[in-house]
Write a protein that holds these residues in place. Structure first.
Motif, PDB file in Angstrom:
ATOM      1  N   THR A 155      -5.213   6.261   8.382  1.00  0.00           N
ATOM      2  CA  THR A 155      -4.538   6.371   9.676  1.00  0.00           C
ATOM      3  C   THR A 155      -3.029   6.352   9.502  1.00  0.00           C
ATOM      4  N   LEU A 156      -2.541   5.426   8.680  1.00  0.00           N
ATOM      5  CA  LEU A 156      -1.099   5.307   8.483  1.00  0.00           C
ATOM      6  C   LEU A 156      -0.527   6.546   7.798  1.00  0.00           C
ATOM      7  N   LYS A 157      -1.301   7.147   6.886  1.00  0.00           N
ATOM      8  CA  LYS A 157      -0.791   8.318   6.165  1.00  0.00           C
ATOM      9  C   LYS A 157      -0.603   9.511   7.103  1.00  0.00           C
ATOM     10  N   LYS A 158      -1.428   9.621   8.112  1.00  0.00           N
ATOM     11  CA  LYS A 158      -1.240  10.703   9.077  1.00  0.00           C
ATOM     12  C   LYS A 158       0.107  10.579   9.767  1.00  0.00           C
ATOM     13  N   GLU A 159       0.468   9.359  10.162  1.00  0.00           N
ATOM     14  CA  GLU A 159       1.770   9.136  10.789  1.00  0.00           C
ATOM     15  C   GLU A 159       2.889   9.355   9.778  1.00  0.00           C
ATOM     16  N   PHE A 160       2.694   8.877   8.562  1.00  0.00           N
ATOM     17  CA  PHE A 160       3.702   9.057   7.507  1.00  0.00           C
ATOM     18  C   PHE A 160       3.937  10.536   7.225  1.00  0.00           C
ATOM     19  N   ASP A 161       2.867  11.308   7.163  1.00  0.00           N
ATOM     20  CA  ASP A 161       2.979  12.737   6.843  1.00  0.00           C
ATOM     21  C   ASP A 161       3.578  13.566   7.972  1.00  0.00           C
ATOM     22  N   SER A 162       3.733  12.971   9.158  1.00  0.00           N
ATOM     23  CA  SER A 162       4.356  13.704  10.264  1.00  0.00           C
ATOM     24  C   SER A 162       5.868  13.792  10.105  1.00  0.00           C
ATOM     25  N   ARG A 163       6.410  13.087   9.090  1.00  0.00           N
ATOM     26  CA  ARG A 163       7.831  13.129   8.747  1.00  0.00           C
ATOM     27  C   ARG A 163       8.726  12.597   9.862  1.00  0.00           C
ATOM     28  N   GLY A 164       8.227  11.625  10.576  1.00  0.00           N
ATOM     29  CA  GLY A 164       9.012  10.991  11.625  1.00  0.00           C
ATOM     30  C   GLY A 164       9.702   9.736  11.121  1.00  0.00           C
ATOM     31  N   LYS A 165       9.954   8.826  12.047  1.00  0.00           N
ATOM     32  CA  LYS A 165      10.702   7.620  11.716  1.00  0.00           C
ATOM     33  C   LYS A 165       9.990   6.744  10.701  1.00  0.00           C
ATOM     34  N   LEU A 166       8.657   6.654  10.773  1.00  0.00           N
ATOM     35  CA  LEU A 166       7.933   5.810   9.835  1.00  0.00           C
ATOM     36  C   LEU A 166       8.206   6.234   8.399  1.00  0.00           C
ATOM     37  N   GLY A 221       0.794  -1.225   0.000  1.00  0.00           N
ATOM     38  CA  GLY A 221       0.000   0.000   0.000  1.00  0.00           C
ATOM     39  C   GLY A 221       0.820   1.265   0.000  1.00  0.00           C
ATOM     40  N   ILE A 222       2.083   1.182  -0.423  1.00  0.00           N
ATOM     41  CA  ILE A 222       2.967   2.352  -0.393  1.00  0.00           C
ATOM     42  C   ILE A 222       2.419   3.492  -1.244  1.00  0.00           C
ATOM     43  N   SER A 223       1.805   3.160  -2.389  1.00  0.00           N
ATOM     44  CA  SER A 223       1.322   4.224  -3.279  1.00  0.00           C
ATOM     45  C   SER A 223       0.305   5.115  -2.584  1.00  0.00           C
ATOM     46  N   SER A 224      -0.465   4.550  -1.649  1.00  0.00           N
ATOM     47  CA  SER A 224      -1.453   5.365  -0.932  1.00  0.00           C
ATOM     48  C   SER A 224      -0.778   6.369  -0.004  1.00  0.00           C
ATOM     49  N   LEU A 225       0.425   6.051   0.460  1.00  0.00           N
ATOM     50  CA  LEU A 225       1.162   6.983   1.320  1.00  0.00           C
ATOM     51  C   LEU A 225       1.834   8.077   0.505  1.00  0.00           C
ATOM     52  N   LEU A 226       2.072   7.799  -0.780  1.00  0.00           N
ATOM     53  CA  LEU A 226       2.774   8.744  -1.635  1.00  0.00           C
ATOM     54  C   LEU A 226       1.818   9.604  -2.456  1.00  0.00           C
ATOM     55  N   GLY A 227       0.514   9.505  -2.160  1.00  0.00           N
ATOM     56  CA  GLY A 227      -0.439  10.411  -2.782  1.00  0.00           C
ATOM     57  C   GLY A 227      -1.372   9.785  -3.789  1.00  0.00           C
ATOM     58  N   SER A 280      15.971   0.688  19.468  1.00  0.00           N
ATOM     59  CA  SER A 280      16.610   1.232  20.662  1.00  0.00           C
ATOM     60  C   SER A 280      17.525   2.405  20.342  1.00  0.00           C
ATOM     61  N   HIS A 281      17.828   2.593  19.029  1.00  0.00           N
ATOM     62  CA  HIS A 281      18.621   3.749  18.656  1.00  0.00           C
ATOM     63  C   HIS A 281      17.855   5.028  18.974  1.00  0.00           C
ATOM     64  N   PRO A 282      18.526   6.092  19.409  1.00  0.00           N
ATOM     65  CA  PRO A 282      17.823   7.339  19.661  1.00  0.00           C
ATOM     66  C   PRO A 282      17.193   7.867  18.389  1.00  0.00           C
ATOM     67  N   ALA A 283      15.995   8.402  18.534  1.00  0.00           N
ATOM     68  CA  ALA A 283      15.285   8.925  17.366  1.00  0.00           C
ATOM     69  C   ALA A 283      16.033  10.105  16.788  1.00  0.00           C
ATOM     70  N   GLN A 284      16.098  10.154  15.464  1.00  0.00           N
ATOM     71  CA  GLN A 284      16.710  11.268  14.756  1.00  0.00           C
ATOM     72  C   GLN A 284      15.752  11.714  13.672  1.00  0.00           C
ATOM     73  N   SER A 285      15.853  12.951  13.303  1.00  0.00           N
ATOM     74  CA  SER A 285      15.051  13.418  12.180  1.00  0.00           C
ATOM     75  C   SER A 285      15.663  12.858  10.911  1.00  0.00           C
ATOM     76  N   PRO A 286      14.870  12.620   9.863  1.00  0.00           N
ATOM     77  CA  PRO A 286      15.398  12.075   8.625  1.00  0.00           C
ATOM     78  C   PRO A 286      16.554  12.895   8.076  1.00  0.00           C
ATOM     79  N   ALA A 287      16.532  14.209   8.273  1.00  0.00           N
ATOM     80  CA  ALA A 287      17.577  15.054   7.724  1.00  0.00           C
ATOM     81  C   ALA A 287      18.927  14.778   8.363  1.00  0.00           C
ATOM     82  N   LYS A 288      18.938  14.266   9.606  1.00  0.00           N
ATOM     83  CA  LYS A 288      20.184  14.045  10.311  1.00  0.00           C
ATOM     84  C   LYS A 288      20.729  12.638  10.136  1.00  0.00           C
TER      85      LYS A 288
END
Length: 258
Positions: free
Chosen positions: A110-121, A81-87, A239-247
């Motif tokens: 529901t999953l797209k809301k988490e995806f659009d938050s630009r976090g680890k998912l 279902g990746i295409s649904s996350l990409l628009g 267990s790795h500390p969370a990082q933003s994708p940019a880092k």
């Protein structure tokens, strides 16, 4: 150790930080996936994304004469279902259960809301998508340029990499559909692999007897795909500390397919 059924048997879900995983947990629905079940119809709206745990699924592309060919294999390293996350709300390919087992599904809204938050998912899904694109492209190269024994060996290894044990429950007819070849061609190729001691098969049951021999019989496509999955997806833990994708380092490994 995970309980008998746990969303964290899927490596994307297991790699999420606790807070991110907690937001999704209540929306994850355990589901059994029988062999041959179509979980996404070609061209239809994608209402749920699926996270396989003990099953594998395969995107299939069909043509007008009814033939179809497998584009890739997805197991507990990924999701559908990746295409649904990409628009896009739909995809021209269908997705069918290749090896029976279990998984979890969640509404794409529901999953797209988490995806659009630009976090680890989002980071995990995009890295998996890049690896999946490599697998799809390499499968096309293999189907065009390598013989059926090599294609069958690659198919078996990639399937078993995503399952526990050394056995695959699948008929030659089902494998032929996946590879886009005649059933008789699969039977002949399987006989050759059995004669060198790589596999043993009978009535829809295939067992890898000598993995090293099977690996020696395949073309370079298997290694190309595995190397890319290892580069993108291996050795990451939640267990790795969370990082933003940019880092995140572009070469950081996330998890192993094997």
């Amino acid at each position: 150790m995970f309980p008998q059924h746990s969303p964290k048997q899927n490596k994307i879900l297991a790699a999420l930080p606790a807070e991110d995983y907690g937001r999704l947990f209540a929306y994850l629905e355990f589901i059994s996936l029988p062999l041959g079940q179509i979980i996404h119809e070609p061209g239809s709206s994608i209402t749920h994304a699926y996270f396989p745990t003990t099953s594998t699924v395969a995107p299939l592309y069909g043509v007008e004469n009814g033939a179809s060919v497998q584009l890739s294999i997805i197991g507990n390293e990924g999701l559908t279902g990746i295409s649904s996350l990409l628009g896009s709300g739909s995809t021209p390919t269908g997705v069918v259960v290749q090896s029976a087992g279990d998984g979890y599904r969640i509404k794409t809204s529901t999953l797209k809301k988490e995806f659009d938050s630009r976090g680890k998912l989002q980071h995990l899904v995009l890295r998996f998508t890049q690896a999946l694109m490599t697998q799809t492209a390499q499968n096309a190269v293999c189907n065009r340029h390598h013989n059926i024994e090599q294609q069958l060996g690659r198919f078996l290894l990639m399937s078993l990499d995503r399952l526990a044990g050394h056995d695959l429950q699948m008929t030659h007819e089902q494998i032929a559909i996946m590879l886009g070849v005649r059933r008789e061609s699969v039977t002949q190729a399987a006989l050759k692999l059995q004669m060198i001691g790589a596999i043993q098969y009978s009535r829809g049951h295939i067992t890898v007897m000598d993995r090293e021999e099977l690996e020696n019989s395949v073309c370079e496509c298997y290694a190309v795909v595995n190397n890319e999955y290892d580069r993108l997806l291996s050795n990451y833990s939640a267990s790795h500390p969370a990082q933003s994708p940019a880092k995140l380092n572009a070469d950081e490994e996330l998890w192993s397919v094997n």
